[in-house]
Design an enzyme around this catalytic site. Structure first.
Site, mmCIF file in Angstrom:
data_model
loop_
_atom_site.group_PDB
_atom_site.id
_atom_site.type_symbol
_atom_site.label_atom_id
_atom_site.label_comp_id
_atom_site.label_asym_id
_atom_site.label_seq_id
_atom_site.Cartn_x
_atom_site.Cartn_y
_atom_site.Cartn_z
ATOM 1 N N HIS A 1 -95.031 38.448 12.063
ATOM 2 C CA HIS A 1 -93.826 39.237 12.348
ATOM 3 C C HIS A 1 -92.677 38.282 12.634
ATOM 4 C CE1 HIS A 1 -91.205 42.297 14.127
ATOM 5 N NE2 HIS A 1 -91.995 43.177 13.546
ATOM 6 N N ASP B 1 -98.463 47.494 11.124
ATOM 7 C CA ASP B 1 -99.064 47.976 9.867
ATOM 8 C C ASP B 1 -100.550 47.690 9.748
ATOM 9 O OD1 ASP B 1 -95.978 47.051 8.406
ATOM 10 O OD2 ASP B 1 -96.713 49.077 8.741
HETATM 11 C C1 SDX Z 1 -92.773 45.517 9.572
HETATM 12 O O1 SDX Z 1 -88.736 43.477 11.441
HETATM 13 C C2 SDX Z 1 -89.409 44.426 11.901
HETATM 14 O O2 SDX Z 1 -89.287 44.813 13.061
HETATM 15 C C3 SDX Z 1 -90.344 45.109 10.910
HETATM 16 C C4 SDX Z 1 -91.291 46.155 11.498
HETATM 17 C C5 SDX Z 1 -90.544 47.386 11.958
HETATM 18 O O3 SDX Z 1 -91.079 48.106 12.820
HETATM 19 O O4 SDX Z 1 -89.473 47.689 11.366
HETATM 20 O O5 SDX Z 1 -92.009 45.610 12.587
HETATM 21 C C6 SDX Z 1 -92.300 46.629 10.442
HETATM 22 O O6 SDX Z 1 -92.194 45.274 8.542
HETATM 23 C C7 SDX Z 1 -93.953 44.680 10.036
HETATM 24 C C8 SDX Z 1 -94.260 43.483 9.063
HETATM 25 C C9 SDX Z 1 -95.080 44.034 7.889
HETATM 26 N N1 SDX Z 1 -95.272 42.983 6.871
HETATM 27 C C10 SDX Z 1 -96.470 42.398 6.713
HETATM 28 O O7 SDX Z 1 -97.464 42.608 7.405
HETATM 29 C C11 SDX Z 1 -96.518 41.419 5.533
HETATM 30 C C12 SDX Z 1 -97.279 40.161 5.937
HETATM 31 N N2 SDX Z 1 -96.466 39.396 6.889
HETATM 32 C C13 SDX Z 1 -95.507 38.530 6.371
HETATM 33 O O8 SDX Z 1 -95.270 38.372 5.065
HETATM 34 C C14 SDX Z 1 -94.577 37.867 7.381
HETATM 35 O O9 SDX Z 1 -95.281 37.596 8.504
HETATM 36 C C15 SDX Z 1 -93.333 38.662 7.717
HETATM 37 C C16 SDX Z 1 -92.614 39.068 6.472
HETATM 38 C C17 SDX Z 1 -93.692 39.859 8.503
HETATM 39 C C18 SDX Z 1 -92.446 37.769 8.553
HETATM 40 O O10 SDX Z 1 -92.009 36.750 7.741
HETATM 41 P P1 SDX Z 1 -91.135 35.544 8.303
HETATM 42 O O11 SDX Z 1 -90.690 35.806 9.688
HETATM 43 O O12 SDX Z 1 -90.097 35.240 7.280
HETATM 44 O O13 SDX Z 1 -92.166 34.384 8.430
HETATM 45 P P2 SDX Z 1 -92.587 33.415 7.245
HETATM 46 O O14 SDX Z 1 -92.884 34.207 6.019
HETATM 47 O O15 SDX Z 1 -91.574 32.339 7.175
HETATM 48 O O16 SDX Z 1 -93.979 32.834 7.800
HETATM 49 C C19 SDX Z 1 -94.021 31.710 8.675
HETATM 50 C C20 SDX Z 1 -95.306 30.972 8.291
HETATM 51 C C21 SDX Z 1 -95.368 30.587 6.813
HETATM 52 O O17 SDX Z 1 -96.251 29.482 6.692
HETATM 53 P P3 SDX Z 1 -95.610 27.967 6.708
HETATM 54 O O18 SDX Z 1 -94.444 27.962 5.742
HETATM 55 O O19 SDX Z 1 -95.180 27.736 8.146
HETATM 56 O O20 SDX Z 1 -96.736 27.073 6.277
HETATM 57 O O21 SDX Z 1 -96.447 31.850 8.511
HETATM 58 C C22 SDX Z 1 -97.065 32.107 7.256
HETATM 59 C C23 SDX Z 1 -96.073 31.751 6.176
HETATM 60 O O22 SDX Z 1 -96.750 31.379 4.973
HETATM 61 N N3 SDX Z 1 -97.375 33.530 7.244
HETATM 62 C C24 SDX Z 1 -98.510 34.061 6.782
HETATM 63 C C25 SDX Z 1 -98.389 35.442 7.037
HETATM 64 N N4 SDX Z 1 -97.211 35.704 7.611
HETATM 65 C C26 SDX Z 1 -96.584 34.516 7.730
HETATM 66 N N5 SDX Z 1 -99.591 33.495 6.180
HETATM 67 C C27 SDX Z 1 -100.589 34.344 5.833
HETATM 68 N N6 SDX Z 1 -100.548 35.689 6.056
HETATM 69 C C28 SDX Z 1 -99.465 36.259 6.644
HETATM 70 N N7 SDX Z 1 -99.433 37.567 6.860
#
Ligand code: SDX
Length: 438
Positions: A312, A369
């Protein structure tokens, strides 16, 4: 009526020094002491802008609606902890709270509920609207289009009195539109709303009832739907809420702004993640049922696989909503009397991930989720309706944020700047001279 969203005015300032000159910028402090540099005058005083792709370090507004502390896993609507609202309130009461800033009196709640109940039907012409769409249309674009189409039935929803009617119509018709989009996709006749039922029961009956027999709503499942709607009702400046604010800032009307928010929510990184979580769990079960193997792929930089429902932008600890939903999973599965292989796989994934340094070091925890889809599936809600459930929940939050944006004393159209990195000035080249140099 403009709203003074009062931050804690202090004498604090930040000094930016650049290229031999400096600028003194005011510090803004929130109720819970979150602190920001107010850069509203930065460009005028220095010629500089800031750059922040994804807005990870950028606040778009002052808001009095929802507070999140991502480090501590705190979520409050208008100051009330989500855990208390989940346990003691109901969705329409929470909707009123988000919209008006205070919990309603019994008379206010009764009047709000009664108005919504009496506006749940759709104009008969909507039958032709749904008929025009393919049967296998995903219900999210159907809902977005239907909400946008409400503008054609109710002109000029902007005036003070009309805005109240617009809010009632949106809250009332969203479940009907959602259920119709589902019925259309399975070729069943639409069910008319039933005014004697409460909000969540009405939705379940419109979803699963059929005209040729009585449908008895299970009150326990209706309560679970109400809980899910409460937990999704608002979440400060997430992607879809920022979209609603952005579109509304151009003076586009509330129907158009909500329609845009629904489209933003559909994205798989946002609200669309709940559908992806179940598809992920089903894939794990189909392939090898091994959490370890799947997590290895989710950690692999060369693999686009992500552990959906994990991570998140704000929560760097357990999403409090996920904790509540994880418990509700067990209650629902026990009630409907099915075992849930999906729940078992989800809990195993969580157990392994929360011991794995990749996830721990990146502070990746289950978000809202991760478990919601397990509940929806146990209630026989089809996977492509999961994000529609999120939409129904988030609706009052979107509306409250849109109203706050429009009434904000700092209101102006949202128009970010950019840093241009394209071609420098160049002369037009006639077609005859345009060979592609190797
Ligand atoms: C919602 O914003 C809100 O409040 C949203 C929400 C709401 O109520 O409105 O809470 C609802 O959208 C919840 C999120 C649902 N999405 C997912 O579950 C999709 C999976 N999660 C992600 O793709 C990610 O965690 C996000 C999109 C939620 C957040 O992305 P960020 O903040 O841009 O973080 P990032 O992608 O830069 O990740 C940081 C690191 C990366 O690795 P490095 O570059 O440091 O090596 O963490 C890794 C990412 O690759 N990473 C994951 C991961 N989420 C982040 N690796 C594997 N699996 C994951 N789920």
């Amino acid at each position: 009526m403009t709203t003074q969203l009062k931050d804690k005015k202090g004498a604090d300032t930040a000094t930016l020094t650049y290229n031999g000159s400096s600028a003194t910028l005011p510090i803004v402090r929130g109720t819970e002491n979150e602190t920001a540099i107010d850069i509203e005058k930065l460009r005028a005083s220095t010629g500089l802008i800031t750059l922040d792709p994804g807005y990870g370090s950028t606040g778009s507004c002052r808001s009095a609606i929802t507070f999140i502390d991502g480090e501590k896993g705190i979520l409050r609507y208008r100051g009330y902890p989500i855990e208390e609202l989940a346990e003691k309130s109901n969705f329409l009461e929470v909707a009123w709270l988000l919209l008006h800033g205070e919990l309603p009196t019994p008379a206010e709640l009764q009047s709000f509920t009664s108005e919504i109940t009496r506006h749940t039907m759709l104009h008969q012409d909507f039958d032709r609207f749904f008929d025009a769409l393919p049967k296998d249309a995903h219900p999210m674009p159907v809902c977005s289009a239907a909400i946008g189409a409400l503008t054609t039935f109710y002109q000029e929803p902007e005036s003070e009195h009309q805005l109240h009617d617009t809010i009632i119509r949106l809250m009332a018709k969203m479940p009907t539109i959602a259920a119709c989009s589902y019925k259309h996709s399975i070729g069943q006749p639409f069910m008319y709303p039933m005014n004697r039922l409460d909000y969540s029961s009405n939705f379940l009956r419109m979803m699963f009832g059929i005209p040729c027999e009585e449908y008895e709503v299970d009150p326990v499942l209706a309560r679970v739907v109400d809980l899910l709607l409460i937990l999704h009702a608002d979440h400060e400046q997430n992607c879809s809420t920022s979209t609603v604010r952005m579109v509304g800032s151009s003076m586009a009307n509330l129907y158009a702004s909500i329609a845009a928010g629904i489209s933003a929510l559909w994205g798989s990184l946002h609200g669309g993640a709940n559908q992806k979580v179940i598809e992920m769990l089903e894939q794990i079960e189909r392939e090898e049922g091994s959490a370890d193997k799947f997590l290895a792929r989710a950690k692999d930089k060369n693999d686009t696989t992500r552990l959906m429902g994990f991570g998140h932008r704000v929560y760097k600890s357990y999403d409090p909503r996920a904790a509540i939903l994880k418990k509700a999973c067990g209650d629902v599965i026990e009630r409907v009397g099915v075992s849930s292989r999906m729940l078992e796989i989800a809990m195993r994934l969580e157990e392994v991930a929360l011991k794995d340094d990749y996830f721990v070091s990146r502070k990746l925890y289950p978000n809202v989720d991760f478990y919601s889809g397990v509940i929806y599936q146990a209630m026989n809600i089809p996977v492509n309706m999961f994000t529609v459930m999120f939409t129904m929940g988030r609706l009052p939050g979107w509306i409250a944020q849109w109203i706050e944006m429009r009434n904000d004393e700092h209101f102006r159209i949202a128009r970010p700047r950019q840093i241009y990195v394209g071609s420098p000035k160049r002369a037009y080249v006639p077609a005859s001279a345009r060979g592609r140099s190797a």
